[in-house]
Scaffold this motif. Sequence first.
Motif, PDB file in Angstrom:
ATOM      1  N   GLY A  85       4.294  -4.635  -1.757  1.00  0.00           N
ATOM      2  CA  GLY A  85       3.266  -5.257  -0.938  1.00  0.00           C
ATOM      3  C   GLY A  85       3.812  -6.277   0.053  1.00  0.00           C
ATOM      4  O   GLY A  85       3.431  -6.289   1.228  1.00  0.00           O
ATOM      5  N   SER A  86       4.716  -7.139  -0.416  1.00  0.00           N
ATOM      6  CA  SER A  86       5.245  -8.175   0.462  1.00  0.00           C
ATOM      7  C   SER A  86       5.948  -7.559   1.668  1.00  0.00           C
ATOM      8  O   SER A  86       5.784  -8.032   2.800  1.00  0.00           O
ATOM      9  CB  SER A  86       6.216  -9.080  -0.297  1.00  0.00           C
ATOM     10  OG  SER A  86       5.601  -9.621  -1.435  1.00  0.00           O
ATOM     11  N   SER A  87       6.742  -6.531   1.453  1.00  0.00           N
ATOM     12  CA  SER A  87       7.437  -5.928   2.607  1.00  0.00           C
ATOM     13  C   SER A  87       6.469  -5.209   3.524  1.00  0.00           C
ATOM     14  O   SER A  87       6.743  -5.067   4.720  1.00  0.00           O
ATOM     15  CB  SER A  87       8.569  -4.988   2.224  1.00  0.00           C
ATOM     16  OG  SER A  87       8.693  -4.783   0.900  1.00  0.00           O
TER      17      SER A  87
ATOM     18  N   LEU B  10      -5.487  -6.552   7.949  1.00  0.00           N
ATOM     19  CA  LEU B  10      -6.185  -6.699   6.676  1.00  0.00           C
ATOM     20  C   LEU B  10      -5.237  -6.365   5.535  1.00  0.00           C
ATOM     21  O   LEU B  10      -4.662  -5.275   5.495  1.00  0.00           O
ATOM     22  CB  LEU B  10      -7.438  -5.812   6.613  1.00  0.00           C
ATOM     23  CG  LEU B  10      -8.612  -6.259   7.487  1.00  0.00           C
ATOM     24  CD1 LEU B  10      -9.837  -5.408   7.180  1.00  0.00           C
ATOM     25  CD2 LEU B  10      -8.948  -7.750   7.316  1.00  0.00           C
ATOM     26  N   ASP B  11      -5.077  -7.335   4.663  1.00  0.00           N
ATOM     27  CA  ASP B  11      -4.245  -7.160   3.480  1.00  0.00           C
ATOM     28  C   ASP B  11      -5.147  -6.651   2.352  1.00  0.00           C
ATOM     29  O   ASP B  11      -5.790  -7.428   1.665  1.00  0.00           O
ATOM     30  CB  ASP B  11      -3.595  -8.506   3.134  1.00  0.00           C
ATOM     31  CG  ASP B  11      -2.792  -8.448   1.838  1.00  0.00           C
ATOM     32  OD1 ASP B  11      -2.835  -7.404   1.162  1.00  0.00           O
ATOM     33  OD2 ASP B  11      -2.137  -9.451   1.522  1.00  0.00           O
ATOM     34  N   GLU B  12      -5.195  -5.323   2.205  1.00  0.00           N
ATOM     35  CA  GLU B  12      -5.982  -4.724   1.115  1.00  0.00           C
ATOM     36  C   GLU B  12      -5.060  -4.275  -0.016  1.00  0.00           C
ATOM     37  O   GLU B  12      -5.374  -3.338  -0.758  1.00  0.00           O
ATOM     38  CB  GLU B  12      -6.848  -3.554   1.636  1.00  0.00           C
ATOM     39  CG  GLU B  12      -7.925  -3.980   2.603  1.00  0.00           C
ATOM     40  CD  GLU B  12      -9.244  -3.214   2.425  1.00  0.00           C
ATOM     41  OE1 GLU B  12      -9.490  -2.672   1.326  1.00  0.00           O
ATOM     42  OE2 GLU B  12     -10.035  -3.185   3.393  1.00  0.00           O
TER      43      GLU B  12
ATOM     44  N   SER C 291      -1.057  -1.240  -1.103  1.00  0.00           N
ATOM     45  CA  SER C 291       0.012  -1.037  -2.098  1.00  0.00           C
ATOM     46  C   SER C 291      -0.634  -0.981  -3.476  1.00  0.00           C
ATOM     47  O   SER C 291      -1.574  -0.226  -3.661  1.00  0.00           O
ATOM     48  CB  SER C 291       1.063  -2.153  -1.995  1.00  0.00           C
ATOM     49  OG  SER C 291       2.133  -1.890  -2.854  1.00  0.00           O
ATOM     50  N   LYS C 292      -0.203  -1.807  -4.396  1.00  0.00           N
ATOM     51  CA  LYS C 292      -0.745  -1.880  -5.761  1.00  0.00           C
ATOM     52  C   LYS C 292      -1.339  -0.567  -6.305  1.00  0.00           C
ATOM     53  O   LYS C 292      -0.625   0.221  -6.887  1.00  0.00           O
ATOM     54  CB  LYS C 292      -1.731  -3.049  -5.861  1.00  0.00           C
ATOM     55  CG  LYS C 292      -1.005  -4.399  -5.754  1.00  0.00           C
ATOM     56  CD  LYS C 292      -1.762  -5.550  -6.373  1.00  0.00           C
ATOM     57  CE  LYS C 292      -0.882  -6.743  -6.626  1.00  0.00           C
ATOM     58  NZ  LYS C 292      -0.832  -7.735  -5.567  1.00  0.00           N
ATOM     59  N   ALA C 293      -2.629  -0.308  -6.105  1.00  0.00           N
ATOM     60  CA  ALA C 293      -3.260   0.876  -6.705  1.00  0.00           C
ATOM     61  C   ALA C 293      -2.887   2.185  -5.994  1.00  0.00           C
ATOM     62  O   ALA C 293      -3.239   3.270  -6.461  1.00  0.00           O
ATOM     63  CB  ALA C 293      -4.777   0.717  -6.726  1.00  0.00           C
TER      64      ALA C 293
HETATM   65  C1  LIG Z   1       0.173  -8.508  -4.777  1.00  0.00           C
HETATM   66  C2  LIG Z   1      -0.193  -8.872  -3.407  1.00  0.00           C
HETATM   67  C3  LIG Z   1       0.745  -8.873  -2.361  1.00  0.00           C
HETATM   68  C4  LIG Z   1       2.220  -8.655  -2.601  1.00  0.00           C
HETATM   69  O1  LIG Z   1       2.540  -7.427  -3.141  1.00  0.00           O
HETATM   70  P1  LIG Z   1       3.896  -7.284  -3.977  1.00  0.00           P
HETATM   71  O2  LIG Z   1       4.006  -5.830  -4.255  1.00  0.00           O
HETATM   72  O3  LIG Z   1       3.703  -8.104  -5.224  1.00  0.00           O
HETATM   73  O4  LIG Z   1       4.996  -7.799  -3.138  1.00  0.00           O
HETATM   74  C5  LIG Z   1       0.294  -9.137  -1.086  1.00  0.00           C
HETATM   75  N1  LIG Z   1      -1.003  -9.385  -0.840  1.00  0.00           N
HETATM   76  C6  LIG Z   1      -1.937  -9.380  -1.812  1.00  0.00           C
HETATM   77  C7  LIG Z   1      -3.349  -9.640  -1.451  1.00  0.00           C
HETATM   78  C8  LIG Z   1      -1.561  -9.156  -3.125  1.00  0.00           C
HETATM   79  O5  LIG Z   1      -2.471  -9.212  -4.096  1.00  0.00           O
END
Ligand SMILES: *Cc1c(COP(=O)(O)O)cnc(C)c1O
Length: 451
Positions: free
Chosen positions: A116-118, A254-256, A283-285
Amino acid sequence: MTENQKWMQRDLSVVWHPCTQMKDHETYPLVPIKRGEGVWLYDFDDNKYLDGISSWWVNVFGHANPKINQAVKDQLDQLEHVIMAGFTHEPMIRLSEELVSITRDGLDYCFYADNGSSCIESALKMSMHYWRNVGEPTKNKFVTFTNSYHGETVGAMSVGDAPLYTQSYKSMLFDTFKVTAPDLYEKAEDETEEAYTLKRFAEMEALIHDHHHEIAAVIIEPLVQCAGGMRMHSPLYLTKLRALCDQYNVHIILDEIAVGFGRTGTMFAHEQADMVPDFLCLSKALTGGYLPMSVCMTSKKVYDAFYREYHPESVFLHSHSYTGNALACSAALATLSIFREDDVINNNQKLIQAFAKYTAPLKDHPNVAQVRQTGMITAIEVVKDKATRTPFSWESRIGLKMFDYAMKHGLLIRPLGGIVYFNTPYIVTEEQIKWMVNIATDAIDYALTQV
Ligand SMILES: *Cc1c(COP(=O)(O)O)cnc(C)c1O
């Protein structure tokens, strides 16, 4: 010594864990997990824990999900990974086609990274680089919300504002414009949601009006500021922001990463605001919680601003070794097929109602300032004093105490300070929701006797 203790001892002599004061493990045991199945995690002593936070919000369809397992196994025998500069592969092409088709027009291209960070870094760089490429190099600053969180690399921390994660690194971060988040927790009781949101929006309006020549983009976690304590806001803000940014030529990122893929009740949070961002970070899910991968989606307009004869200054030379990993893409494809085939977004409505129903009584708890919910995310704000909403100090370690109690009773929650939240896999049952809320309530009551 139990099996758990043996593994814990070996771990603690060689591993430094994320987001952890390692000394805490003198008091609170580390939990070695042997296997997972559905919503359950099993340790080496055969205790089981319901994964109430989807293992840091990544897991949507349970551990060892048969469909995702099979997809990754099949892919493993074909191709595990290949360099993504100059090469491509079937799972990434299919995944990109599908992401483009399930998102709105204006999200036309997929740029992959491996966390997510990248993904945030690539969106920030793309936005300011876009303005350079179109001849507006002064547009290179970012607008962020107070209490925001976008990850923990240096650029992502710079656009974040949750002091817990950034205070030690202030001197290495770049400056941003900060705007007060339209956090509904701060709304006065006699104020309407709309009036409050418009009042907050006026601050954004004034800033963009005065500084748009210097601004590349506004970056926001739509609807829920997750790491910032599951603080929620109205979609109205995002709708208004789109019109404002169109007027002044400012991008919206937008950071989803946390809220995408059904967390807020819709597939993507911004659907509720009826708008389209210039950059959508996911990312995440995305991989169902299986493998690290992220994708920054953007418009043909942005893509076209980079599409020209090669020149070192105009080409987007950003890359990560594991970009577009084939196994991760296959897990993502299987995850998306479950969303489709099982009509997940509609079926989640029942679960959303169950969370609302079972957490409602907590509103009357003497130490609960608020119970709030957006879709599949429900948060309970536990405070020292309800009338003044005074929170517990970090010294209380109240979150850790609630975590510890719940774990001893078979539930994995990981409160953010005094904020208990549920962010479960979507395969949880209504019975399990009822049970979880009971354990969490007991955990709150227990922790209150320990602070
Ligand atoms: C987790 C998260 C990130 C970062 O993702 P990583 O994979 O942990 O680097 C960025 N933005 C939001 C809103 C997050 O919840």
